[in-house]
Every structure is written in C-alpha cells, then in structure tokens.
Design a protein around this motif. Structure first.
Motif, mmCIF file in Angstrom:
data_model
loop_
_atom_site.group_PDB
_atom_site.id
_atom_site.type_symbol
_atom_site.label_atom_id
_atom_site.label_comp_id
_atom_site.label_asym_id
_atom_site.label_seq_id
_atom_site.Cartn_x
_atom_site.Cartn_y
_atom_site.Cartn_z
ATOM 1 N N ILE A 108 0.388 -1.169 -0.396
ATOM 2 C CA ILE A 108 0.142 0.225 -0.323
ATOM 3 C C ILE A 108 0.993 1.477 -0.285
ATOM 4 O O ILE A 108 1.005 2.247 -0.981
ATOM 5 N N GLN A 109 1.636 1.568 0.842
ATOM 6 C CA GLN A 109 2.377 2.790 1.427
ATOM 7 C C GLN A 109 3.669 2.541 -0.151
ATOM 8 O O GLN A 109 3.848 3.633 -0.875
ATOM 9 N N ALA A 110 4.545 1.684 -1.278
ATOM 10 C CA ALA A 110 5.064 1.371 -2.430
ATOM 11 C C ALA A 110 4.574 2.006 -2.692
ATOM 12 O O ALA A 110 4.706 2.589 -3.999
ATOM 13 N N ASN A 111 3.052 1.985 -3.472
ATOM 14 C CA ASN A 111 2.302 1.634 -4.222
ATOM 15 C C ASN A 111 2.006 3.612 -3.944
ATOM 16 O O ASN A 111 1.801 4.123 -4.933
ATOM 17 N N LEU A 112 1.518 4.377 -3.115
ATOM 18 C CA LEU A 112 0.602 5.741 -3.252
ATOM 19 C C LEU A 112 2.999 6.426 -3.372
ATOM 20 O O LEU A 112 2.295 7.264 -3.556
ATOM 21 N N CYS A 113 3.856 5.266 -3.832
ATOM 22 C CA CYS A 113 4.960 6.318 -4.019
ATOM 23 C C CYS A 113 5.637 5.624 -5.252
ATOM 24 O O CYS A 113 6.552 5.531 -5.600
ATOM 25 N N ASN A 114 4.824 5.592 -6.000
ATOM 26 C CA ASN A 114 5.208 4.690 -7.125
ATOM 27 C C ASN A 114 6.715 3.587 -6.751
ATOM 28 O O ASN A 114 7.820 4.225 -8.196
ATOM 29 N N LYS A 115 7.079 3.142 -5.609
ATOM 30 C CA LYS A 115 8.357 2.678 -5.671
ATOM 31 C C LYS A 115 7.780 0.688 -5.409
ATOM 32 O O LYS A 115 8.910 0.477 -4.298
ATOM 33 N N ILE A 116 7.377 0.795 -6.421
ATOM 34 C CA ILE A 116 6.932 -1.039 -5.992
ATOM 35 C C ILE A 116 8.108 -2.102 -6.908
ATOM 36 O O ILE A 116 8.005 -1.221 -8.067
ATOM 37 N N ASP A 117 9.621 -2.431 -6.384
ATOM 38 C CA ASP A 117 9.872 -3.296 -6.536
ATOM 39 C C ASP A 117 9.589 -5.056 -6.276
ATOM 40 O O ASP A 117 9.574 -5.306 -5.130
ATOM 41 N N GLU A 118 9.002 -5.743 -7.443
ATOM 42 C CA GLU A 118 8.982 -6.487 -7.517
ATOM 43 C C GLU A 118 9.633 -7.400 -6.478
ATOM 44 O O GLU A 118 10.017 -8.579 -6.096
ATOM 45 N N ASP A 119 11.199 -7.603 -7.314
ATOM 46 C CA ASP A 119 12.438 -8.769 -6.252
ATOM 47 C C ASP A 119 12.144 -8.419 -4.672
ATOM 48 O O ASP A 119 12.363 -9.444 -4.298
ATOM 49 N N TYR A 120 12.477 -7.109 -4.571
ATOM 50 C CA TYR A 120 12.442 -6.511 -3.154
ATOM 51 C C TYR A 120 11.457 -7.147 -2.071
ATOM 52 O O TYR A 120 11.339 -8.172 -1.081
ATOM 53 N N LEU A 155 8.704 -1.655 5.202
ATOM 54 C CA LEU A 155 9.959 -1.410 3.848
ATOM 55 C C LEU A 155 10.317 -1.523 2.675
ATOM 56 O O LEU A 155 10.942 -1.304 2.222
ATOM 57 N N LEU A 156 9.418 -1.400 2.206
ATOM 58 C CA LEU A 156 9.257 -2.208 1.140
ATOM 59 C C LEU A 156 9.229 -0.292 -0.045
ATOM 60 O O LEU A 156 10.102 -1.071 -1.387
ATOM 61 N N HIS A 157 8.704 0.614 0.002
ATOM 62 C CA HIS A 157 9.536 1.452 -0.340
ATOM 63 C C HIS A 157 10.908 1.835 0.102
ATOM 64 O O HIS A 157 11.257 3.136 -0.385
ATOM 65 N N ARG A 158 11.790 1.460 0.718
ATOM 66 C CA ARG A 158 12.857 2.098 0.951
ATOM 67 C C ARG A 158 12.530 3.162 2.096
ATOM 68 O O ARG A 158 13.605 3.907 1.741
#
Ligand SMILES: Nc1ncnc2c1ncn2[C@@H]1O[C@H](COP(=O)(O)OP(=O)(O)OP(=O)(O)O)[C@@H](O)[C@H]1O
Ligand SMILES: [Mg+2]
Length: 221
Positions: A108-120, A155-158
């Motif tokens: 959800i948060q990574a989506n909000l900042c366009n930072k989805i990294d599927e490997d991570y 963590l997903l959006h680093r």
C-alpha cells in the motif's frame, strides 16, 4: 545527519484547560542506518516525540531537520511527501486494512509513492515468512504474522527512517525476538535508520543507542 532535533519543547492542553509540558529542550540526532531505542515511563512523552518527528504535530519551540530540511520551512504538502516516501511508521496495533489481503497490505505505501520493486517484495515476504500467507486476510493471521506484514509494508518503499512505537508490545517474548531478529537484518541490509519506542530492555538492546525520556529530557541509558 539524517535527523536532528534542536531544543524541542512541547506541551499538550489538558481537558481541564491546563497545559502539560511533556518535552523540555529535547536534543538528539540520528545518522543514516543508525538505530536508537527510546525508553521511558508511560506518559513520559515517547509517542509525542515520534509524532513530532513524523510531522504529525508541531513543537511549541525548537526545530526538527530531516535530511537537512527544516520542518518549519516546509508546507504541509512537502511534509506529507516526506512522510509517504522517506518515512515509515510501525505501531503496536498493526493497523492493517481488514478488507485487503496480505499482498495488498504490504504494497500500500509503496504503491502510493510509485516504488514497487517486485524482486524486493519477493525478498521481503520470503525473509518474513509470509510467502504462504499472501492471499490471506489480516483476521486469518496471528499477531506475530500481522506485525511481519506491517514490517514488510514499512520496508518495501525503502524509507530512510522508520519510527516504531512499541512494535513488539502485543507479542510474547519468543515471537518478539523472532520478529526483531529479521527486522534488524532487513533494516541493516537497507541502511535504514530506526527510532524505536519500547518498554523492553531486551528489545532496546537491539539498537545502537538507548535513550531514556525522563521529566521531558532525553538521557542516555
Ligand atoms: N494530543 C494530546 N492532547 C492532550 N494531551 C496529550 C496528547 N497526546 C498526549 N497527551 C498527554 O501527554 C502525555 C504524554 O503522552 P504520550 O502518549 O507521549 O506518552 P508515552 O510516553 O507514549 O506513554 P505510553 O508509554 O503509555 O505510550 C500524557 O500525559 C498524555 O495524556
Ligand atoms: Mg506511547
């Protein structure tokens, strides 16, 4: 320096109209990748301090700098962007969205900042033992599993900084240690800084430095 607090003073207005001074001249700083624990009695102002750092509340006087930017120089929109992109919050009550499955909660948060990294995403869910639960809903998970979802989401959006308010407050000691072992490995991998409120000296021991909030002041413990 990632975070710097200069002479922070904060009072809260009480229901009887009096003001309660919670923080008096708090000074602290946090480097990238550094972890600090914040201990202190109930009511000593630990959550208040996290809210100020998250930009969710204002100090009466004093200044907060995040990545050299002074909060009082930023608009609400600029602070919202920092909160969304550079920070993460983890709470004792995991705050997962009941109607979203585990995978969507994590994204959800990574989506909000366009930072989805599927490997991570795959790495995080493997390391946090969530692979088998990605299609489950929060009510189908144990407390430890729910907190691992909240950690993956954080963590997903680093982010550069994670603010955690009693993240293991609802977990038993064995589960707390399992969750914290992985959490600390993951933040070290990513060079993420952490400020963690805890009542547990064992949990505080995971951090590089321990602070005690007492009578509105921070002292090293
Ligand atoms: N928004 C608010 N308005 C009024 N008073 C507040 C507000 N937030 C906190 N307080 C008061 O400020 C004091 C510090 O609260 P805070 O939540 O920061 O403590 P804490 O150290 O996090 O405690 P705990 O360990 O119980 O979570 C308490 O007396 C609380 O009642
Ligand atoms: Mg609190």
């Amino acid at each position: 320096m990632l975070l710097q607090l200069e002479d922070i003073v904060k009072s809260h207005r009480q229901p009887n109209g009096e003001t309660l001074r919670v923080l008096s001249n708090v000074n602290m700083s946090l480097e990238r990748g550094e972890s600090q624990a914040l201990l202190g009695e109930s009511g000593s102002g630990k959550s208040t301090l996290l809210h100020l750092i998250a930009g969710l509340d204002h100090a009466d006087t004093g200044h907060i700098f995040f990545n050299q930017k002074r909060y009082s120089d930023l608009s609400d929109q600029q602070k919202n962007l920092i909160r969304r992109q550079e920070l993460s919050l983890i709470f004792q009550q995991y705050h997962l969205i009941a109607s979203l499955d585990v995978a969507d909660n994590i994204r959800i948060q990574a989506n909000l900042c366009n930072k989805i990294d599927e490997d991570y995403f795959t790495h995080l869910t493997k390391r946090l033992n969530l692979t088998k639960h990605l299609n489950h809903y929060p009510h189908q998970l144990s407390g430890g599993q729910q907190q691992r979802v909240a950690i993956a989401r954080a963590l997903l959006h680093r982010p550069k900084l994670i603010l955690a308010d009693e993240p293991t407050g609802n977990l038993d000691e064995t589960t707390s240690k399992l969750v914290m072992d992985t959490f600390f490995e993951l933040i070290q991998e990513n060079n993420t800084a952490l400020l963690m409120v805890t009542h547990s000296p064992a949990m505080a021991g995971y951090c590089d430095t321990q602070w005690q909030l007492h009578n509105g002041h921070l002292v090293r413990s």
